[in-house]
Design a protein around this motif. Structure first.
Motif, PDB file in Angstrom:
ATOM      1  N   ASP A   1       0.828  -1.206   0.000  1.00 60.66           N
ATOM      2  CA  ASP A   1       0.000   0.000   0.000  1.00 60.66           C
ATOM      3  C   ASP A   1       0.863   1.257   0.000  1.00 60.66           C
ATOM      4  O   ASP A   1       0.535   2.245  -0.677  1.00 60.66           O
ATOM      5  N   LEU A   2       1.944   1.234   0.771  1.00 59.38           N
ATOM      6  CA  LEU A   2       2.834   2.391   0.837  1.00 59.38           C
ATOM      7  C   LEU A   2       3.397   2.721  -0.531  1.00 59.38           C
ATOM      8  O   LEU A   2       3.343   3.873  -0.990  1.00 59.38           O
ATOM      9  N   PHE A   3       3.936   1.725  -1.225  1.00 57.54           N
ATOM     10  CA  PHE A   3       4.564   2.000  -2.514  1.00 57.54           C
ATOM     11  C   PHE A   3       3.545   2.162  -3.635  1.00 57.54           C
ATOM     12  O   PHE A   3       3.828   2.842  -4.631  1.00 57.54           O
ATOM     13  N   ASP A   4       2.344   1.572  -3.475  1.00 54.64           N
ATOM     14  CA  ASP A   4       1.267   1.872  -4.422  1.00 54.64           C
ATOM     15  C   ASP A   4       0.982   3.370  -4.429  1.00 54.64           C
ATOM     16  O   ASP A   4       0.757   3.979  -5.477  1.00 54.64           O
ATOM     17  N   SER A   5       1.019   3.980  -3.255  1.00 55.55           N
ATOM     18  CA  SER A   5       0.684   5.400  -3.137  1.00 55.55           C
ATOM     19  C   SER A   5       1.731   6.306  -3.763  1.00 55.55           C
ATOM     20  O   SER A   5       1.462   7.476  -4.056  1.00 55.55           O
TER      21      SER A   5
ATOM     22  N   ARG B   1       3.373   5.451  -6.652  1.00 56.86           N
ATOM     23  CA  ARG B   1       3.601   4.963  -8.007  1.00 56.86           C
ATOM     24  C   ARG B   1       3.819   6.103  -9.007  1.00 56.86           C
ATOM     25  O   ARG B   1       4.573   5.966  -9.971  1.00 56.86           O
ATOM     26  N   SER B   2       3.146   7.245  -8.771  1.00 57.54           N
ATOM     27  CA  SER B   2       3.266   8.366  -9.705  1.00 57.54           C
ATOM     28  C   SER B   2       4.297   9.393  -9.266  1.00 57.54           C
ATOM     29  O   SER B   2       4.758  10.204 -10.075  1.00 57.54           O
ATOM     30  N   SER B   3       4.649   9.379  -7.981  1.00 59.29           N
ATOM     31  CA  SER B   3       5.519  10.436  -7.451  1.00 59.29           C
ATOM     32  C   SER B   3       6.816   9.891  -6.858  1.00 59.29           C
ATOM     33  O   SER B   3       7.489  10.604  -6.117  1.00 59.29           O
ATOM     34  N   TYR B   4       7.156   8.648  -7.189  1.00 64.04           N
ATOM     35  CA  TYR B   4       8.360   8.042  -6.612  1.00 64.04           C
ATOM     36  C   TYR B   4       9.602   8.887  -6.929  1.00 64.04           C
ATOM     37  O   TYR B   4      10.394   9.209  -6.042  1.00 64.04           O
ATOM     38  N   GLY B   5       9.765   9.229  -8.191  1.00 64.56           N
ATOM     39  CA  GLY B   5      10.940   9.995  -8.581  1.00 64.56           C
ATOM     40  C   GLY B   5      11.022  11.334  -7.893  1.00 64.56           C
ATOM     41  O   GLY B   5      12.098  11.752  -7.438  1.00 64.56           O
ATOM     42  N   GLU B   6       9.884  12.012  -7.775  1.00 68.09           N
ATOM     43  CA  GLU B   6       9.859  13.309  -7.118  1.00 68.09           C
ATOM     44  C   GLU B   6      10.220  13.197  -5.641  1.00 68.09           C
ATOM     45  O   GLU B   6      10.923  14.064  -5.091  1.00 68.09           O
ATOM     46  N   ALA B   7       9.755  12.122  -4.994  1.00 70.83           N
ATOM     47  CA  ALA B   7      10.073  11.923  -3.574  1.00 70.83           C
ATOM     48  C   ALA B   7      11.567  11.693  -3.379  1.00 70.83           C
ATOM     49  O   ALA B   7      12.179  12.233  -2.452  1.00 70.83           O
ATOM     50  N   VAL B   8      12.165  10.902  -4.259  1.00 72.54           N
ATOM     51  CA  VAL B   8      13.607  10.653  -4.164  1.00 72.54           C
ATOM     52  C   VAL B   8      14.387  11.934  -4.443  1.00 72.54           C
ATOM     53  O   VAL B   8      15.337  12.263  -3.727  1.00 72.54           O
ATOM     54  N   GLU B   9      13.981  12.665  -5.479  1.00 70.39           N
ATOM     55  CA  GLU B   9      14.667  13.918  -5.802  1.00 70.39           C
ATOM     56  C   GLU B   9      14.631  14.882  -4.620  1.00 70.39           C
ATOM     57  O   GLU B   9      15.616  15.552  -4.310  1.00 70.39           O
ATOM     58  N   GLY B  10      13.483  14.926  -3.936  1.00 69.86           N
ATOM     59  CA  GLY B  10      13.364  15.811  -2.787  1.00 69.86           C
ATOM     60  C   GLY B  10      14.297  15.425  -1.655  1.00 69.86           C
ATOM     61  O   GLY B  10      14.837  16.289  -0.956  1.00 69.86           O
ATOM     62  N   SER B  11      14.511  14.126  -1.474  1.00 74.72           N
ATOM     63  CA  SER B  11      15.350  13.660  -0.360  1.00 74.72           C
ATOM     64  C   SER B  11      16.833  13.899  -0.594  1.00 74.72           C
ATOM     65  O   SER B  11      17.611  13.970   0.355  1.00 74.72           O
ATOM     66  N   ILE B  12      17.239  14.034  -1.882  1.00 77.39           N
ATOM     67  CA  ILE B  12      18.665  14.209  -2.196  1.00 77.39           C
ATOM     68  C   ILE B  12      18.980  15.595  -2.745  1.00 77.39           C
ATOM     69  O   ILE B  12      20.110  15.864  -3.145  1.00 77.39           O
ATOM     70  N   ARG B  13      17.997  16.496  -2.732  1.00 76.57           N
ATOM     71  CA  ARG B  13      18.194  17.819  -3.330  1.00 76.57           C
ATOM     72  C   ARG B  13      19.378  18.555  -2.713  1.00 76.57           C
ATOM     73  O   ARG B  13      20.083  19.298  -3.382  1.00 76.57           O
ATOM     74  N   PHE B  14      19.603  18.347  -1.415  1.00 80.87           N
ATOM     75  CA  PHE B  14      20.697  19.042  -0.728  1.00 80.87           C
ATOM     76  C   PHE B  14      22.062  18.705  -1.326  1.00 80.87           C
ATOM     77  O   PHE B  14      23.024  19.469  -1.188  1.00 80.87           O
ATOM     78  N   SER B  15      22.166  17.544  -1.994  1.00 78.93           N
ATOM     79  CA  SER B  15      23.447  17.105  -2.554  1.00 78.93           C
ATOM     80  C   SER B  15      23.782  17.808  -3.863  1.00 78.93           C
ATOM     81  O   SER B  15      24.937  17.772  -4.313  1.00 78.93           O
ATOM     82  N   GLY B  16      22.780  18.403  -4.488  1.00 78.37           N
ATOM     83  CA  GLY B  16      22.980  19.019  -5.791  1.00 78.37           C
ATOM     84  C   GLY B  16      23.000  18.022  -6.934  1.00 78.37           C
ATOM     85  O   GLY B  16      23.260  18.390  -8.083  1.00 78.37           O
ATOM     86  N   LEU B  17      22.724  16.744  -6.643  1.00 81.67           N
ATOM     87  CA  LEU B  17      22.752  15.692  -7.645  1.00 81.67           C
ATOM     88  C   LEU B  17      21.336  15.239  -7.993  1.00 81.67           C
ATOM     89  O   LEU B  17      20.424  15.313  -7.163  1.00 81.67           O
TER      90      LEU B  17
ATOM     91  N   VAL C   1       6.264  -6.054  -4.648  1.00 83.59           N
ATOM     92  CA  VAL C   1       5.006  -6.259  -3.921  1.00 83.59           C
ATOM     93  C   VAL C   1       3.932  -5.295  -4.390  1.00 83.59           C
ATOM     94  O   VAL C   1       2.741  -5.514  -4.138  1.00 83.59           O
ATOM     95  N   SER C   2       4.314  -4.194  -5.042  1.00 84.56           N
ATOM     96  CA  SER C   2       3.372  -3.144  -5.426  1.00 84.56           C
ATOM     97  C   SER C   2       2.888  -3.327  -6.856  1.00 84.56           C
ATOM     98  O   SER C   2       3.615  -3.087  -7.814  1.00 84.56           O
ATOM     99  N   GLU C   3       1.628  -3.735  -7.011  1.00 82.13           N
ATOM    100  CA  GLU C   3       1.063  -3.926  -8.345  1.00 82.13           C
ATOM    101  C   GLU C   3       0.980  -2.611  -9.104  1.00 82.13           C
ATOM    102  O   GLU C   3       1.188  -2.565 -10.324  1.00 82.13           O
ATOM    103  N   GLU C   4       0.661  -1.527  -8.395  1.00 80.86           N
ATOM    104  CA  GLU C   4       0.557  -0.224  -9.048  1.00 80.86           C
ATOM    105  C   GLU C   4       1.914   0.216  -9.598  1.00 80.86           C
ATOM    106  O   GLU C   4       2.008   0.783 -10.693  1.00 80.86           O
ATOM    107  N   SER C   5       2.970  -0.033  -8.831  1.00 82.24           N
ATOM    108  CA  SER C   5       4.311   0.309  -9.299  1.00 82.24           C
ATOM    109  C   SER C   5       4.679  -0.506 -10.534  1.00 82.24           C
ATOM    110  O   SER C   5       5.274   0.021 -11.491  1.00 82.24           O
ATOM    111  N   LEU C   6       4.321  -1.777 -10.530  1.00 82.65           N
ATOM    112  CA  LEU C   6       4.642  -2.636 -11.672  1.00 82.65           C
ATOM    113  C   LEU C   6       3.851  -2.239 -12.911  1.00 82.65           C
ATOM    114  O   LEU C   6       4.342  -2.385 -14.034  1.00 82.65           O
ATOM    115  N   SER C   7       2.639  -1.736 -12.732  1.00 82.73           N
ATOM    116  CA  SER C   7       1.857  -1.263 -13.886  1.00 82.73           C
ATOM    117  C   SER C   7       2.577  -0.121 -14.581  1.00 82.73           C
ATOM    118  O   SER C   7       2.671  -0.074 -15.807  1.00 82.73           O
ATOM    119  N   ARG C   8       3.110   0.801 -13.786  1.00 87.15           N
ATOM    120  CA  ARG C   8       3.883   1.905 -14.366  1.00 87.15           C
ATOM    121  C   ARG C   8       5.164   1.387 -15.000  1.00 87.15           C
ATOM    122  O   ARG C   8       5.531   1.801 -16.111  1.00 87.15           O
TER     123      ARG C   8
END
Length: 230
Positions: free
Chosen positions: A3-7, A9-25, A82-89
């Motif tokens: 359920d967590l990763f299903d939620s 599925r559309s914003s995974y990349g944005e969430a990761v980018e936000g967590s590493i923004r301080f690195s400049g990478l 485990v995430s069907e929604e992620s696999l659909s994307r």
């Protein structure tokens, strides 16, 4: 966890980018580094010798962010999550990859099916009590003489810990050291375990990569890879 990763599925990349923004990478920098490591692994471990092709499995592949960078690495690539929604994307964006949903602790594949099974930043989402079973399942689906590769966050790197603390879907993450991952691989029946740290320098230039390789034994890089033979 599904359920967590299903939620995301559309914003995974944005969430990761936000967590590493301080690195400049950008996230792609880290994905390319992992793909480069896997490509080098195929050559160094001579997985293609006497074989028609290399078939690999990405365990816990999520939305398949790494897969566009692996198009020329494997002859066939499978992914499960485990995430069907992620696999659909993932299926829409990577039509050449074969995806399967994993709804139990047992991987949905027969014994010895793959030349290589890898898990990229997945184990820290698995409850520690289930870590050994996770590694044993990877051993089950890898052929004799094949390889497993675990890529994980380095818990001794303070910037890595900062990134994990800022990532919304890493709130319950339990980081494991390279030593712990190596021990689990051994307990799961793998042999010839070796580990290297990477992503120490924020550059993809050959000189930077060469310097990183010379320091790979030290727990300095943002991530590490443990490789073992079945």
């Amino acid at each position: 966890m599904s359920d967590l990763f299903d939620s995301y599925r559309s914003s995974y990349g944005e969430a990761v980018e936000g967590s590493i923004r301080f690195s400049g990478l950008k996230h792609d920098f880290f994905l390319r580094a992992k793909a480069e490591l896997l490509r080098r692994l195929i050559v160094e471990q001579d997985l293609r010798r006497g074989r028609a092709g290399v078939r690999a499995l990405d365990v816990g592949c999520g939305v398949g962010s790494l897969h566009p960078h692996l198009a020329d690495v494997f002859d066939r690539l499978d992914g499960c999550d485990v995430s069907e929604e992620s696999l659909s994307r993932a299926s829409r964006e990577n039509p050449r990859v074969a995806y399967s949903t994993c709804t139990t602790s047992r991987l949905p594949y027969p014994d010895g099916m793959f030349d290589l099974a890898f898990a990229s930043c997945v184990v820290h989402h698995v409850p520690p009590a289930a870590w050994l079973d996770f590694f044993r399942e990877m051993r089950r689906v890898v052929r004799r003489g094949g390889l497993a590769c675990i890529i994980e966050h380095n818990p001794y790197n303070p910037l890595t810990r900062m990134a994990v603390s800022r990532c919304p879907f890493d709130k319950d993450a339990v980081l494991l050291s390279a030593g712990k991952a190596a021990s689990l691989l051994g307990q799961a029946g793998f042999r010839d375990v070796r580990c290297e740290h990477f992503l120490l320098l924020p550059s993809a230039r050959p000189l930077s990569r060469k310097l990183e390789r010379s320091l790979a034994a030290l727990p300095l890089g943002a991530q590490y890879a443990c490789v073992a033979r079945a």
